[in-house]
Design a protein around this motif. Sequence first.
Motif, PDB file in Angstrom:
ATOM      1  N   ASN A   1      21.093  33.149 -33.026  1.00 31.45           N
ATOM      2  CA  ASN A   1      22.009  32.569 -34.010  1.00 31.45           C
ATOM      3  C   ASN A   1      21.238  31.594 -34.907  1.00 31.45           C
ATOM      4  OD1 ASN A   1      21.834  29.995 -32.700  1.00 31.45           O
ATOM      5  ND2 ASN A   1      23.436  30.624 -31.250  1.00 31.45           N
ATOM      6  N   LEU A   2      21.936  31.005 -35.848  1.00 32.73           N
ATOM      7  CA  LEU A   2      21.287  30.168 -36.856  1.00 32.73           C
ATOM      8  C   LEU A   2      20.593  28.956 -36.247  1.00 32.73           C
ATOM      9  CD1 LEU A   2      20.707  29.571 -39.810  1.00 32.73           C
ATOM     10  CD2 LEU A   2      22.940  28.449 -39.964  1.00 32.73           C
TER      11      LEU A   2
ATOM     12  N   VAL B   1      18.023  33.023 -44.174  1.00 36.15           N
ATOM     13  CA  VAL B   1      19.182  32.827 -43.319  1.00 36.15           C
ATOM     14  C   VAL B   1      19.493  31.342 -43.175  1.00 36.15           C
ATOM     15  CG1 VAL B   1      20.080  33.176 -40.981  1.00 36.15           C
ATOM     16  CG2 VAL B   1      18.680  34.935 -42.048  1.00 36.15           C
ATOM     17  N   MET B   2      18.443  30.526 -43.070  1.00 41.47           N
ATOM     18  CA  MET B   2      18.611  29.092 -42.851  1.00 41.47           C
ATOM     19  C   MET B   2      19.051  28.354 -44.103  1.00 41.47           C
ATOM     20  SD  MET B   2      15.227  28.245 -40.674  1.00 41.47           S
ATOM     21  CE  MET B   2      14.835  29.078 -39.147  1.00 41.47           C
TER      22      MET B   2
ATOM     23  N   MET C   1      21.568  37.634 -42.183  1.00 37.52           N
ATOM     24  CA  MET C   1      22.608  36.887 -41.482  1.00 37.52           C
ATOM     25  C   MET C   1      23.442  37.827 -40.615  1.00 37.52           C
ATOM     26  SD  MET C   1      24.118  34.058 -40.789  1.00 37.52           S
ATOM     27  CE  MET C   1      23.720  32.827 -42.010  1.00 37.52           C
TER      28      MET C   1
END
Length: 482
Positions: free
Chosen positions: A67-68, A153-154, A170
């Motif tokens: 996950n993130l 994504v971040m 994502m």
Amino acid sequence: MLDLRPVGFVVGLLVVVMGVSMMVPAAVDLALADPNGWDVLEAAILTLLAGSMVTLACANGVKGQLNLRQAFVLTFALWLALSFFGAMPFLFGAPRLGLTDALFESVSGITTTGSTVIVGLDGMPAGMNLWRGMMNWLGGLGIAFIAMIFLPVMRVGGMQFFRTEGFDTMGKVLPRATDIAWALLQVYVGLTAVCGLTYLALGMSVLDATVNAMATIATGGFSPADASFGKYPGAAEYAGALFMFLGSLPYIRFAQMVNGAPTALWRDAQLRALTRWLAYAVAMVVLWRLMTSDQAAEQVFREALFNVTSIFTGTGFFSGSFGGWGGFAMLVAFSVGMIGGCSGSSSGALSVFRVQVLFAAIVAQVRQIAAPHRVTAVRYDGRRVEDDVMNALILYVTSYVLTIGVLSVLMTLTGVDTLSALFGIWTSLGNIGYGYGPLVAPTGTFIDFPEAAKWLMIVAMLMGRLALLAVFVLVLPRFWRA
């Protein structure tokens, strides 16, 4: 609570890969009957054991995609772990550095900075020079993966802009990562092979060609010679400038070209801007040198092209006596070093993309002031830059400049003169590799810096490689409570 087992599993696996990689320089030294090979082998075995234990301990926590929050922790933990274990050969083998210097050399290598604290590279065991080149190469490859897979994504420093070009991962980090990683690996290996063969054809030894090729494509700058490319004057400098330039371009564009889009590279707005700005910078330095020196025009052009390209791309190779060319040349160098190469490559600093958008925002603001009732949108390569991207980018650029200022002041408190401190942080945060100032001049290295200053540079190198904000977010209590 954040589950760190998937992070530990990935980090452990890559530490194992690093341990296996150490076997190569160990084998080279042992084949040459150099006892240093046994020292490197010891470091390799310890690295393998540590990585294997972490991997086995965390294997029960792997459940699929990251996950993130785990991706943020992974980027930091990965570079920290690889930097620590990458220092082992320098601790156990030649030149048997102390902990601070060994970690400095390792961090500089894995972040593709290229700064060094080693004097006497020409007399180092072959395996150790090979390990330095391998660290550059492995770091550059990892940086490319992180830049293309995780940073969009971040939403770090405007990198999410590239999600609109098909790089969005994502929710599908691992499946997309496999496709992207394979394409990047093919490009990376191919460029390195062509570069190495070119160096061989131009007269370099097998070791020199191999190490320089790995450091060139990774824009890392670790050379097996104290004189860097000053050891190979002439055609090798032109070849080096070309391959440093290629190494600073978005790797994904090369992959697109291989997959049937021959114009993908030239259509990239970053490439066109980097080409223009590099040409302007080289022209200014050449004109300056022609007016202030009595060197032949060809030598002036060759050395200016090589050194300015090296600084612009954040590689760190040097030739001639660039540091003695005068204030104007160093001002140009400082400016292009702040920009850096393209996003999606192993180059550091602000990146061409961010600077382009920043210039576009300034132009839009000036137009808004001239015509207050006119709605002026910031556009990049024909597309509108959304507010969230713009805000992230401005925050990144502001943080970058402030960090240089704060760390430079802190370094002067360790006893370093102002000029050496400013360029020391500039080269570290931008992962550039060049040193300049009274403390660097005697040896061309950072060996004479106080230990406290070296630790500040270590921190700056890691912060610059991890895009600043990816580090800052980890110190927020909210991140760990979420």
